[in-house]
Every structure is written in C-alpha cells, then in structure tokens.
Design a protein around this motif. Structure first.
Motif, PDB file in Angstrom:
ATOM      1  N   VAL A  54      64.723  26.310  21.741  1.00  0.00           N
ATOM      2  CA  VAL A  54      64.344  27.303  20.728  1.00  0.00           C
ATOM      3  C   VAL A  54      63.989  28.627  21.406  1.00  0.00           C
ATOM      4  O   VAL A  54      64.381  29.701  20.940  1.00  0.00           O
ATOM      5  N   ASP A  55      63.263  28.560  22.517  1.00  0.00           N
ATOM      6  CA  ASP A  55      62.966  29.792  23.269  1.00  0.00           C
ATOM      7  C   ASP A  55      64.259  30.450  23.749  1.00  0.00           C
ATOM      8  O   ASP A  55      64.397  31.676  23.708  1.00  0.00           O
ATOM      9  N   HIS A 105      59.319  29.427  15.354  1.00  0.00           N
ATOM     10  CA  HIS A 105      58.743  29.469  16.700  1.00  0.00           C
ATOM     11  C   HIS A 105      58.413  30.892  17.163  1.00  0.00           C
ATOM     12  O   HIS A 105      57.478  31.078  17.953  1.00  0.00           O
ATOM     13  N   ILE A 106      59.136  31.873  16.683  1.00  0.00           N
ATOM     14  CA  ILE A 106      58.842  33.257  17.077  1.00  0.00           C
ATOM     15  C   ILE A 106      57.387  33.590  16.784  1.00  0.00           C
ATOM     16  O   ILE A 106      56.702  34.209  17.595  1.00  0.00           O
ATOM     17  N   HIS A 107      56.909  33.151  15.638  1.00  0.00           N
ATOM     18  CA  HIS A 107      55.528  33.479  15.263  1.00  0.00           C
ATOM     19  C   HIS A 107      54.512  32.776  16.149  1.00  0.00           C
ATOM     20  O   HIS A 107      53.425  33.297  16.384  1.00  0.00           O
ATOM     21  N   VAL A 108      54.868  31.630  16.674  1.00  0.00           N
ATOM     22  CA  VAL A 108      54.000  30.956  17.640  1.00  0.00           C
ATOM     23  C   VAL A 108      53.960  31.769  18.935  1.00  0.00           C
ATOM     24  O   VAL A 108      52.892  32.002  19.502  1.00  0.00           O
ATOM     25  N   ALA A 166      64.105  39.491  18.371  1.00  0.00           N
ATOM     26  CA  ALA A 166      64.713  38.332  17.724  1.00  0.00           C
ATOM     27  C   ALA A 166      64.232  38.216  16.282  1.00  0.00           C
ATOM     28  O   ALA A 166      65.013  37.879  15.381  1.00  0.00           O
ATOM     29  N   LEU A 167      62.968  38.525  16.043  1.00  0.00           N
ATOM     30  CA  LEU A 167      62.454  38.513  14.670  1.00  0.00           C
ATOM     31  C   LEU A 167      63.183  39.541  13.815  1.00  0.00           C
ATOM     32  O   LEU A 167      63.550  39.277  12.663  1.00  0.00           O
TER      33      LEU A 167
END
Length: 195
Positions: free
Chosen positions: A12-13, A60-63, A105-106
């Motif tokens: 995911v990263d 996952h971006i928000h994490v 990416a967001l």
C-alpha cells in the motif's frame, strides 16, 4: 488473498508512492511490485483488483499523514490560544510537506474519485470522518472557535498545500510560515495588526 499484514502495508505504501510519482493512470500491480521491490505478481495476491488497491491506498494515506500521538501531546501541552493554533497548523503543513508523496497521492486519489463512484464514496466517507474528528478535537481541546473556525482552517490550509505542492513557484515571494500565519489569523478573525 495473501495474509501477511507487513507485506500488505508495504504494498500500500508502494502504491501511494506510485500515485504520487506516476499518477492514477500509472498505478498498476506491476508498478506497485516494482516500487515495493517484490517479485512480479505479488500485489495481485493481496488486492482483488485495482479499485481495491486504490481504496486501501486512500485509507492508508490518512494514517501516514496523521500526527504521532507523542508529538501531538507535546504540542497540546500549551495554553489554549491562537499561538497554539498557529503551532498546530504549522505542524500540519510540516507533516504534509514531510510526506510530500502521501499528500500528492491524496490529490491524485481525489482526481481519480471524480471518475470512479465507488472510490468517491469511500474517499468522501474518510475525508468526512477526518473533518469531523478535527472539528471535535478543536472544540474538545478548548481552542479558539466561533463555530466555523475549523472549516476556515481546513479549506485555507488545504488550498495552501495544493498550491505549494503543485505550483510552488507561485509562492516564491512569500515565506510559507508567514502564509500559514496569515491564514490562521484570517480563520480566527484576527487582523494582521494583531500578530
């Protein structure tokens, strides 16, 4: 589907990095495998399809972009004042710039969501929950608020970040820290002479 959580997180990263550097059109399982430096075909064992990969990257971006608990606790160990709001917003901007790929990416996901209804629904839900958490945090922390302060901060800081990360030359004549201060003053209804 494969069940190795560490491998899934790494993939995911890697997807977030691909989104930031290649855009949504460049997000393929092959590109993710290459970015994660894993054997070809690995990503396809972890994600049902490209939509699944996009949705998991969006969550996952928000994490990745969230503040560390200890850093936030340290910031909040201060009197509740406009100076604390300045510090919080400066920290927010520093975190977004510190993970430039995550924020870009967001932005890519936001654009892709205009073409994919399922992604739009998932991203909208996540962004709405984050905004509510921010509003609740601001109020529960006793920070200066007239009811719409967090909304003004949210829209002004996100606009600044979009400009700074996508066309930084537009802001060459301004110090980023000063711009954050101007936006915070405006959100709090404070004129520049009070700074």
């Amino acid at each position: 589907m494969a069940r190795n959580p560490a491998r899934r997180a790494a993939l995911v990263d890697a997807a977030i990095e691909v989104l930031a550097h290649e855009g949504a059109r460049g997000l393929t399982f092959r590109a993710v495998d290459a970015q994660a430096a894993v054997p070809a075909g690995t990503a396809s064992n972890y994600f049902a399809d490209r939509d699944d990969l996009l949705n998991q990257a969006g969550r996952h971006i928000h994490v990745r972009l969230a503040p560390e608990e200890s850093a936030l606790a340290e910031l909040m160990d201060a009197p509740r004042s406009r100076e604390l709001v300045y510090r919080l917003m400066r920290d927010l901007v520093a975190r977004m710039l510190g993970d430039r790929a995550g924020y870009l990416a967001l932005l890519e996901l936001r654009l892709e969501a205009t073409r994919r209804p399922a992604l739009r629904a998932a991203l909208t839900r996540t962004l709405r929950e984050n905004l509510k958490r921010n509003v609740d945090f601001h109020r529960e922390a006793g920070l200066p608020d007239d009811g719409d302060t967090v909304l003004r901060l949210y829209f002004s800081i996100t606009g600044l970040l979009v400009e700074y990360l996508t066309a930084p030359g537009v802001l060459d004549e301004h110090e980023l820290d000063d711009l954050v201060g101007i936006l915070v003053d405006s959100a709090l209804g404070i004129g520049p002479h009070h700074r």
